[in-house]
Enzyme design. Structure first.
Site, PDB file in Angstrom:
ATOM      1  N   GLU A 141       4.097   3.326   6.479  1.00 48.74           N
ATOM      2  CA  GLU A 141       3.656   4.168   7.596  1.00 48.74           C
ATOM      3  C   GLU A 141       3.808   3.426   8.923  1.00 48.74           C
ATOM      4  O   GLU A 141       4.259   3.991   9.914  1.00 48.74           O
ATOM      5  CB  GLU A 141       2.184   4.576   7.409  1.00 48.74           C
ATOM      6  CG  GLU A 141       1.968   5.634   6.344  1.00 48.74           C
ATOM      7  CD  GLU A 141       2.589   6.979   6.718  1.00 48.74           C
ATOM      8  OE1 GLU A 141       2.472   7.384   7.879  1.00 48.74           O
ATOM      9  OE2 GLU A 141       3.204   7.614   5.840  1.00 48.74           O
ATOM     10  N   CYS A 193      13.505  21.048  10.550  1.00 50.12           N
ATOM     11  CA  CYS A 193      13.010  21.412  11.879  1.00 50.12           C
ATOM     12  C   CYS A 193      13.317  20.274  12.852  1.00 50.12           C
ATOM     13  O   CYS A 193      12.429  19.687  13.468  1.00 50.12           O
ATOM     14  CB  CYS A 193      11.510  21.698  11.811  1.00 50.12           C
ATOM     15  SG  CYS A 193      10.934  22.652  13.212  1.00 50.12           S
ATOM     16  N   CYS A 238      16.629  26.888  10.372  1.00 50.17           N
ATOM     17  CA  CYS A 238      15.574  27.852  10.035  1.00 50.17           C
ATOM     18  C   CYS A 238      15.888  28.623   8.754  1.00 50.17           C
ATOM     19  O   CYS A 238      14.972  28.977   8.005  1.00 50.17           O
ATOM     20  CB  CYS A 238      15.343  28.814  11.197  1.00 50.17           C
ATOM     21  SG  CYS A 238      14.810  27.957  12.686  1.00 50.17           S
ATOM     22  N   CYS A 246      14.473  26.922   5.804  1.00 47.14           N
ATOM     23  CA  CYS A 246      13.099  26.419   5.959  1.00 47.14           C
ATOM     24  C   CYS A 246      12.082  27.310   5.231  1.00 47.14           C
ATOM     25  O   CYS A 246      12.079  28.536   5.392  1.00 47.14           O
ATOM     26  CB  CYS A 246      12.767  26.342   7.449  1.00 47.14           C
ATOM     27  SG  CYS A 246      11.089  25.795   7.770  1.00 47.14           S
TER      28      CYS A 246
END
Ligand code: SF4
Length: 313
Positions: free
Chosen positions: A34, A181, A188, A191
């Site tokens: 992370e 995205c 799209c 998605c």
């Protein structure tokens, strides 16, 4: 099918399951990934930094026991060195064992709320949403939010969270942001959020683009000081490169022999550095042989100066 189920389903079929930090429940390895991924692309972290770092520091305890210089050396080239300093600080503070609660994690240096949630969701499957840059973009578009607002985005992240599958949901949201995205030309059609996405007719408006400030070029001067075949280096104190070793830099043109010029681009400015061998004595405490320098953590710009000096020989 509800959107939460669609996201979950999409992740089962299309998620990047093979990423090494997704094949472990070790909180330290998840935390490390992370932190490394905060400012760096997956490809770079994967190819050059994650595995060598873990080989040298297999546990958070081993980070806590090492001097900061060793941690910085393994971070060399990854940039944003405050991340490495905070990691080291956190390792010492929690004596090599990360706490389990998001509140306690969020209180540690360099661990924000989203990172704390990511560690808990990925290591312990706790029902907590995350809010990194990619997820923020997806949420802004999905809910047609034109101006980013942390409070609103957290509320929306909670609203969309699949509490039964927090692990898959958060990984999916990160993948959707990274793969579908995307900032430009989002896909799209592929998605899973598409059928209820409020922003898909004009995704570029969510959030509204902010005009980028012009990147400034700073001009400075680096001093190459030699003594008995050794080079004088200082350990940087400024925030950006704190703890790294490098050549002394000054703002005024020094009197000396001009050796060349190096350029380096940081996130907010460009640095144009003219390199001089000064005529006058400069007070520098530490001098190193070339072999000793190889073991130090140096910033990229100082490596460029070393390259310039080697080319001169
Ligand atoms: S439908 Fe398009 S704009 Fe909406 S979240 Fe998916 S990729 Fe982004």
């Amino acid at each position: 099918m509800k959107v939460k189920e669609a996201i979950f389903q999409w992740y089962q079929e299309n998620g990047r399951h093979d990423l090494p930090w997704r094949q472990t429940s070790d909180a330290y390895k998840i935390y490390l990934s992370e932190i490394m991924l905060q400012q760096t692309q997956v490809k770079t972290v994967l190819e050059r930094f994650y595995f060598p770092f873990l080989e040298r520091f297999p546990t958070l305890q081993s980070v806590a026991e090492a001097p900061l210089d060793d941690v910085l050396k393994m971070w060399e080239g990854l940039g944003y060195y405050t991340r490495a300093k905070n990691l080291h600080h956190t390792a010492i503070t929690c004596k090599g064992i990360l706490p389990r609660s998001p509140e306690e994690l969020g209180g540690l240096k360099g661990i924000g709320k989203s990172t704390a949630h990511a560690i808990c969701a990925f290591a312990y499957h706790e029902p907590l949403p995350i809010l990194d840059a990619n997820v923020k973009r997806v949420l802004c578009r999905y809910f047609a939010i034109s101006v980013k607002n942390e409070k609103v985005l957290w509320e929306r992240a909670w609203e969309l969270l699949h509490v039964k599958h927090p692990y898959a949901h958060n990984q999916a949201m990160m993948d959707i942001g990274a793969i579908l995205c995307t900032p430009k030309n989002p896909h799209c059609n592929a998605c899973p959020l598409s059928f209820t996405c409020k922003g898909k007719s004009a995704p570029e408006n969510y959030p509204k683009p902010i005009k980028k400030a012009k990147v400034l070029t700073k001009k400075r001067f680096a001093l190459v000081c030699e003594h008995e075949g050794k080079l004088g280096l200082i350990q940087r104190q400024e925030k950006l490169l704190h703890g790294l070793w490098g050549f002394m830099q000054v703002d005024e043109v020094p009197e000396g022999i001009f050796l060349g010029k190096v350029m380096h681009t940081y996130s907010h400015f460009k640095l144009e550095l003219e390199v001089f061998k000064p005529f006058l004595h400069v007070k520098i405490k530490n001098y190193f042989t070339c072999k000793e320098i190889e073991k130090l953590a140096l910033s990229t710009v100082d490596k460029k100066i070393l390259k310039l000096l080697n080319l001169k020989k």
